[in-house]
Write a protein that holds these residues in place. Structure first.
Motif, short mmCIF file in Angstrom:
data_model
loop_
_atom_site.label_atom_id
_atom_site.label_comp_id
_atom_site.label_asym_id
_atom_site.label_seq_id
_atom_site.Cartn_x
_atom_site.Cartn_y
_atom_site.Cartn_z
N LEU A 277 -12.60 25.78 -10.12
CA LEU A 277 -11.75 25.73 -11.33
C LEU A 277 -11.83 24.89 -12.57
O LEU A 277 -11.56 25.49 -13.51
N ASP A 278 -12.07 23.37 -12.59
CA ASP A 278 -11.71 23.00 -13.31
C ASP A 278 -12.65 22.50 -14.40
O ASP A 278 -12.58 22.48 -15.44
N GLY A 279 -14.55 23.17 -13.98
CA GLY A 279 -15.28 23.54 -14.72
C GLY A 279 -14.84 24.80 -15.88
O GLY A 279 -15.67 24.48 -16.78
N LEU A 280 -13.44 25.80 -15.57
CA LEU A 280 -13.39 26.31 -16.25
C LEU A 280 -12.70 26.23 -17.77
O LEU A 280 -13.01 26.86 -18.55
N GLY A 281 -11.75 25.67 -17.45
CA GLY A 281 -11.37 24.86 -18.40
C GLY A 281 -10.35 26.64 -18.83
O GLY A 281 -10.10 25.99 -20.48
N LEU A 282 -9.73 26.91 -18.54
CA LEU A 282 -8.47 27.26 -18.02
C LEU A 282 -7.16 27.18 -18.88
O LEU A 282 -7.15 25.54 -18.62
N THR A 283 -6.43 27.47 -19.43
CA THR A 283 -4.77 27.22 -20.22
C THR A 283 -3.96 27.29 -18.95
O THR A 283 -3.18 25.95 -18.60
N ARG A 284 -3.56 27.50 -17.65
CA ARG A 284 -2.81 28.00 -16.72
C ARG A 284 -4.36 27.21 -15.55
O ARG A 284 -4.63 28.51 -15.33
N PRO A 285 -3.92 26.47 -15.02
CA PRO A 285 -5.12 26.38 -13.67
C PRO A 285 -4.66 27.20 -12.39
O PRO A 285 -3.81 27.55 -12.59
N LEU A 286 -5.79 28.11 -12.21
CA LEU A 286 -5.04 28.17 -11.34
C LEU A 286 -4.87 28.05 -9.60
O LEU A 286 -5.91 26.89 -9.33
N LYS A 287 -4.37 28.42 -9.26
CA LYS A 287 -3.99 27.59 -7.48
C LYS A 287 -5.46 27.93 -6.17
O LYS A 287 -5.02 29.51 -6.01
N PRO A 288 -5.73 27.31 -5.56
CA PRO A 288 -6.66 27.67 -5.10
C PRO A 288 -6.03 28.34 -3.52
O PRO A 288 -5.32 27.15 -3.48
N ARG A 289 -6.48 28.70 -2.37
CA ARG A 289 -6.31 29.68 -1.30
C ARG A 289 -7.13 29.43 -1.19
O ARG A 289 -8.59 31.17 -0.89
N VAL A 290 -8.45 29.18 0.33
CA VAL A 290 -9.16 28.74 0.65
C VAL A 290 -9.14 29.20 2.13
O VAL A 290 -7.86 28.20 3.08
N THR A 291 -10.10 29.97 2.57
CA THR A 291 -9.87 30.39 4.24
C THR A 291 -11.39 30.77 4.40
O THR A 291 -11.87 31.34 3.65
N LEU A 292 -11.16 29.61 5.52
CA LEU A 292 -12.55 29.80 6.83
C LEU A 292 -13.02 30.82 8.34
O LEU A 292 -11.96 29.51 8.92
N ARG A 293 -12.89 31.20 8.30
CA ARG A 293 -13.37 31.68 9.67
C ARG A 293 -14.99 31.39 10.21
O ARG A 293 -15.98 32.43 9.24
N PRO A 294 -15.25 31.10 11.30
CA PRO A 294 -16.78 30.75 11.69
C PRO A 294 -17.11 32.20 12.49
O PRO A 294 -16.18 33.75 12.59
N GLU A 295 -18.02 32.59 12.37
CA GLU A 295 -18.77 34.09 12.72
C GLU A 295 -18.89 34.46 14.09
O GLU A 295 -18.68 33.58 14.80
N PRO A 296 -18.78 35.38 14.73
CA PRO A 296 -18.79 35.62 15.89
C PRO A 296 -19.95 34.77 16.58
O PRO A 296 -19.73 34.01 17.91
N HIS A 297 -21.37 34.83 16.29
CA HIS A 297 -22.31 33.42 16.68
C HIS A 297 -22.22 32.65 16.25
O HIS A 297 -23.06 31.38 16.87
N TRP A 298 -21.03 32.12 15.60
CA TRP A 298 -21.25 30.46 15.97
C TRP A 298 -21.17 30.07 16.98
O TRP A 298 -19.76 30.14 17.75
N ARG A 299 -21.02 28.97 16.95
CA ARG A 299 -21.01 27.64 18.56
C ARG A 299 -20.97 26.25 17.66
O ARG A 299 -20.94 26.07 16.95
N LYS A 300 -19.63 25.64 18.34
CA LYS A 300 -19.41 24.40 17.66
C LYS A 300 -20.48 23.32 18.43
O LYS A 300 -20.86 23.09 19.59
N PRO A 301 -21.00 22.78 17.30
CA PRO A 301 -22.06 21.94 18.03
C PRO A 301 -21.71 20.71 18.98
O PRO A 301 -20.90 20.27 18.84
N GLU A 302 -22.43 20.22 19.91
CA GLU A 302 -22.54 19.27 20.46
C GLU A 302 -23.03 17.99 20.19
O GLU A 302 -23.39 17.41 19.10
N ALA A 303 -21.26 16.79 20.76
CA ALA A 303 -21.96 15.78 20.39
C ALA A 303 -22.65 14.90 20.59
O ALA A 303 -22.63 15.49 22.02
N THR A 304 -23.11 14.39 20.10
CA THR A 304 -24.94 13.07 20.96
C THR A 304 -24.24 12.41 21.13
O THR A 304 -23.48 11.64 19.93
N PRO A 305 -24.13 11.40 21.92
CA PRO A 305 -23.73 10.16 22.32
C PRO A 305 -24.84 9.06 21.41
O PRO A 305 -26.10 9.09 21.58
N PRO A 306 -24.07 8.24 21.07
CA PRO A 306 -24.64 7.62 19.93
C PRO A 306 -25.83 6.13 20.95
O PRO A 306 -25.46 6.14 22.08
#
Length: 359
Positions: A277-306
């Motif tokens: 949006l910053d690279g478009l150079g518009l007179t009135r910047p657009l207000k973004p609204r971002v939504t991220l939803r996981p896919e049905p097959h998405w699994r939370k990655p397991e934490a690996t111990p250090p």
């Protein structure tokens, strides 16, 4: 005796051609990145000689003597080169001085960027204007034809006109048909006023004008903005599907997460959207609204111990003795578990017999 082919005719250069060459050559003179403007020019050809004269408007500021000599020299050389005539007199008259509008603008002050004042271009409203003009023209033409037929051809008035006059004579402002017709006329009038007072072209977004562009303005179509944002978000790792809806004030981005950490991917999508949006150079910047939803097959990655320092790769803290956990048995150390006494379960189990080994 026959004349040679070269002596059978001659080439005549018209005064108009020489004048055009002189005027064009005067504007080609290099004045330090600026140009002279020709307001009038004359030329006279006498055999193989030519006299030319131009009136110019020089950019301000400029040294009149030096600048005029550059224009005169350039004009004389180009006329002689292109026409093949000998320039006997080349005259340059400085008519006026004018500020050069093609000069680069001064650099903006610290922290000041391009001007953000730009409005959406006005629509021509061709379809509504054509419809209103067509309806008005048709009604006026029909009424004019009936009036001319009555007065010029001695015909009776048309039935639709007499019926309309009779109906209006028997119905007043309080009747329902009259009120309904007035309401429809008021709505049409408000619609026409709205079309006349609003710019229209709701599908484009004005860009911020650049000082060097002059009166020219640029706009971006909303589908093009949505396509650019879709390409920017699709490049984020882990994002599988992106849908963008661009409005006049805000833009909505809906993305799907196929793999990876959800929080980190959501931050990356927001950063990619803001950068695009910053690279478009518009007179009135657009207000973004971002939504991220996981896919049905998405699994939370397991934490690996250090990994602990000094331990081999692949060996966790549970594999080292001395930290409160039993050591992991090695190959060859497997021994059978003690067997409890079936007669007295409370008695300690007998130790297993020793293994026999071949001596």
């Amino acid at each position: 005796m026959t004349a040679a082919p070269a002596e059978r005719g001659r080439t005549v250069v018209a005064d108009r051609a020489v004048r055009r060459i002189a005027e064009r050559a005067a504007t080609e003179a290099d004045l330090g990145g600026r140009r002279a403007r020709v307001t009038h020019g004359t030329a006279a050809v006498h055999g193989r000689h030519a006299d030319v004269r131009v009136d110019v408007r020089l950019p301000y500021p400029a040294a009149l003597g030096e600048t005029g000599e550059r224009v005169r020299s350039r004009m004389a050389d180009r006329v002689a080169e292109l026409s093949g005539l000998t320039v006997r007199a080349a005259t340059v008259r400085v008519q006026s001085l004018a500020a050069d509008r093609t000069a680069p603008p001064p650099p903006p002050a610290d922290g000041a960027g391009p001007s953000r004042r730009a409005r959406r271009p006005w629509s021509a409203r061709r379809v509504p204007a054509a419809l209103a003009a067509l309806v008005g023209t048709g009604v006026c033409a029909l009424l004019l034809y009936d009036v001319l037929a009555v007065h010029a051809a001695d015909r009776g008035p048309a039935a639709w006109r007499t019926d309309a006059v009779d109906w209006l004579a028997t119905h007043g402002p309080g009747d329902t048909p009259v009120v309904a017709g007035g309401a429809v006329a008021a709505v049409l009038g408000v619609w026409l006023l709205w079309l006349a007072l609003t710019p229209g072209l709701r599908g484009v977004l004005p860009m911020a004008p650049v000082p060097a562009s002059g009166p020219q303005r640029a706009v971006l179509e909303r589908p093009a903005v949505a396509e650019l944002l879709r390409d920017a978000v699709t490049a984020v790792p882990g994002v599988t599907d992106v849908r963008v809806r661009c409005g006049r004030r805000r833009v909505r981005v809906r993305a799907r997460l196929g793999f990876g950490d959800r929080t980190a991917t959501h931050t990356a999508v927001r950063d990619a959207t803001a950068t695009a949006l910053d690279g478009l150079g518009l007179t009135r910047p657009l207000k973004p609204r971002v939504t991220l939803r996981p896919e049905p097959h998405w699994r939370k990655p397991e934490a690996t111990p250090p990994a602990q320092p000094g331990s081999p790769a692949g060996e966790g803290p549970e594999s080292r003795p001395g930290d409160g956990a039993p050591p992991r048995p090695r190959a060859g150390d497997e021994r059978p578990a003690p067997v409890a006494d079936p007669v007295d379960p409370g008695r300690s189990p007998k130790p297993p017999p020793p293994k026999e080994t071949d001596s």
